[in-house]
Design an enzyme around this catalytic site. Structure first.
Site, short mmCIF file in Angstrom:
data_model
loop_
_atom_site.label_atom_id
_atom_site.label_comp_id
_atom_site.label_asym_id
_atom_site.label_seq_id
_atom_site.Cartn_x
_atom_site.Cartn_y
_atom_site.Cartn_z
N ASP A 52 -8.57 -9.56 1.38
CA ASP A 52 -8.93 -8.89 2.64
C ASP A 52 -10.28 -9.34 3.17
OD1 ASP A 52 -6.60 -7.54 3.05
OD2 ASP A 52 -7.28 -5.62 2.28
N THR A 98 0.85 -1.18 0.00
CA THR A 98 0.00 0.00 0.00
C THR A 98 0.89 1.23 0.00
OG1 THR A 98 -1.59 -1.32 1.20
CG2 THR A 98 -1.83 1.05 1.44
N1 GLY Z 1 -5.05 -4.35 1.69
C1 GLY Z 1 -4.78 -3.90 2.99
C2 GLY Z 1 -5.90 -3.15 3.60
O1 GLY Z 1 -6.73 -2.63 2.89
O2 GLY Z 1 -5.97 -3.07 4.79
#
Ligand code: GLY
Length: 580
Positions: A434, A392
């Site tokens: 997720d 991220t």
């Molecule tokens: N993909 C990590 C999050 O959205 O927490």
């Protein structure tokens, strides 16, 4: 308890795998981070505006927009599109994210949810194997894990609703298109992480072409990365708006690529995608307003629940980084992450008790269960309902009028699932990991979930992204956020506490060693830099302390009477603060 123990073992195994997996995917996280002498850390100063992002060219794109009279939202959108070109492992138009905006002109705070959605054909058991058990290969390494991308819709919506009106979408996209078309020199960070992506892309050899030298090997530092197909896709958006991505030839190519790779996304899924403007989750902490991301990100809720618990402890009187201060932080994290696991999910599908979780009364009750001398075993926090009820990237932007943007977006894993949709240059996510594949199962970050976060058609998987703006008397004083999967929330928490409670300079707060506890497994992960005696004191209280903690990169800005202070996180190479 039997069921719980089995789950606990599964969780532990998954967590170990998760960190191994994340570490594999994110090569730079393997480098141990030894924090610098915090008294020597200096923030970057600016007077009129600043962008702090994970890659310098994209930060410069945003700063140039500020210089041309754009506001923070214009700049944030331009940086977001530019990062999709210059920072391919997390910057994206094939993924999704969350943006928190403080609009000074409107005296309004807003949250833009551009999280990916599950395709309409998604079923709750989509990520189970024939034996009925979670099959992580399906959600992490196959096209079934690809969510409908939200970034183009989200950034365009932010510009339309909160931009200055001085720039069209086409003007904002121009620098990104030029960077994709003309290319730029590959940085050390990208060069070092590409080989990992290559391994993941082995299933789709064509995907690697974009990032290859003519001899088929991965681009190296200093090589020119030209992304002509991505330039064409961005140009379609410049000409037609989001329709250029979600409908017509680009959408057809995206859906075909996903389906050819074994996924289920259709052109209709793309056509029906919508970014959503939400009310941010709000709370207070020692007289400051905390504005952060609401569901379907758990980030703001868990952050506020944790801060509310800490507010009742004399944090300012406990030394920063001391065992007593860290102990209560760990205990607060543990409780809030347990609630995350049990209750939180997409608000369109789940009636989560978020208001209760962020209430001061609930925090008082949880605080009462914290023993200052002993760690509470995670198993004792079985997340009983309250009554009533890597990866991220993050960037922060502030302009001279007091507008602020905190944006975190992602492809989930570094370089997502590794599939570049043929003919589009769009690298696709594996965000649907997720979701919780089955009650009690965990995602790649070891985060356990239950029914609230099972997959469903059109549903948004629960996130941890926590773009956050701290206000005092209605004006931003801190803009922060972080990548790092489950570690996002604890990273943001520690930056906020270090700035507000310990009055640390924002650069020192960002550089300070961090730790993390996410309820399950019952371990405290710590970065290098904590004194041995502090860790020993935590162990004496019963904490299971483990090194290392995978790194997060909390690129932040503090707004001070002396100007803007930018804090690019020193943990990861390439982060830059560009101000004026
Ligand atoms: N993909 C990590 C999050 O959205 O927490």
């Amino acid at each position: 308890m039997t069921v719980f123990s089995i789950r606990w073992r599964q969780v532990t195994a998954t967590f170990v795998l998760a960190f191994a997996c994340t570490a594999t995917a994110v090569a730079q996280e393997r480098r141990a981070y030894a924090p610098p002498d915090l008294t020597s850390v200096r923030a970057v100063m600016a007077e009129r505006g600043m962008v702090v992002a994970q890659e310098r060219l994209a930060a410069q794109v945003g700063a140039d927009i500020l210089k041309q009279g754009g506001n923070a939202i214009d700049a944030a959108v331009a940086t977001g599109f530019a990062l999709a070109v210059t920072y391919p492992r997390a910057g994206n138009i094939g993924g999704g994210g969350f943006m928190v905006i403080h609009s000074a002109a409107r005296n309004e705070d807003a949250a833009i949810d551009y999280r990916e959605t599950a395709p309409a054909a998604t079923t709750p058991d989509i990520f189970l194997g024939p034996d009925g058990k979670p099959d992580t290969d399906k959600s992490r390494n196959s096209a079934l894990g690809i969510g409908v991308p939200g970034t183009v819709a989200g950034l365009a919506l932010a510009l339309e609703k909160y931009g200055s009106g001085r720039f069209t979408l086409a003007q904002i996209l121009k620098p990104a298109i030029e960077l994709a078309r003309d290319g730029f020199a590959v940085t050390d960070d990208t060069a070092d992480t590409l080989p990992d992506m290559y391994r993941r892309m082995a299933r789709w050899p064509d995907s690697a072409r974009t990032f290859s030298r003519s001899d088929g090997t991965a681009l190296r530092e200093g090589d020119r990365l030209i992304q002509a197909e991505l330039a064409a896709t961005l140009s379609a958006v410049a000409e037609q708006g989001p329709r250029g991505f979600y409908q017509g030839p680009v959408a057809e190519k995206l859906a075909k690529a996903v389906r050819d790779a074994g996924g289920i996304m259709t052109v209709d899924d793309l056509k029906s995608y919508e970014a959503v403007i939400r009310n941010p989750v709000r709370g207070t902490y020692r007289g400051y307003d905390i504005v952060s991301m609401p569901l379907p990100s758990s980030g703001g809720t868990v952050l506020l629940e944790t801060l509310n618990i800490l507010e009742g402890f004399p944090m300012p009187d406990m030394k920063q980084g001391s065992a007593p201060s860290l102990h209560v932080m760990i205990e607060a994290m543990k409780r809030a992450y347990a609630d995350r696991a049990r209750y939180l999910g997409d608000p369109a599908f789940v009636n989560a008790p978020a208001d209760i979780l962020i209430s001061k009364d609930y925090a008082t009750k949880l605080r009462g269960g914290i023993d200052l001398a002993r760690a509470t075993p995670a198993e004792a926090l079985s997340a009983k309902p309250p009554r009533e009820g890597s990866n991220t990237t993050h960037y922060s932007v502030v302009d001279s009028s007091g507008n602020a943007v905190s944006n975190t977006y992602t492809l989930n894993f570094s370089y997502g699932v590794g599939l570049v949709a043929d003919g589009t240059g769009v690298l696709l996510n594996n965000e649907l990991d997720d979701f919780t594949a089955a009650p009690g199962a965990s995602n790649a970050f070891g985060l356990v979930g239950f029914e609230a976060n099972l997959p469903g058609p059109g549903k948004r998987p629960l996130s941890s992204m926590s773009p956050t703006i701290v206000l005092k008397d209605g004006k931003p004083v801190l803009v922060t956020g972080s990548p790092g999967g489950s570690r996002i929330i604890s990273a943001v928490l520690q930056v906020v506490v270090d700035v507000l409670d310990y009055k640390m300079d924002v650069a020192a707060a960002v550089a300070a060693p961090r730790l993390h506890h996410q309820w399950m497994p019952d371990v405290v992960r710590v970065e290098q830099g904590f004194p041995k005696e502090t860790l020993d004191a935590l162990r004496e209280k019963g904490h299971h302390v483990i090194e290392p903690l995978g790194q997060t990169s909390a690129n932040s800005i503090a707004v001070t009477p002396n100007g803007l202070l930018g804090a690019p996180d020193p943990r990861t190479r390439g982060a830059a603060a560009v101000g004026q």
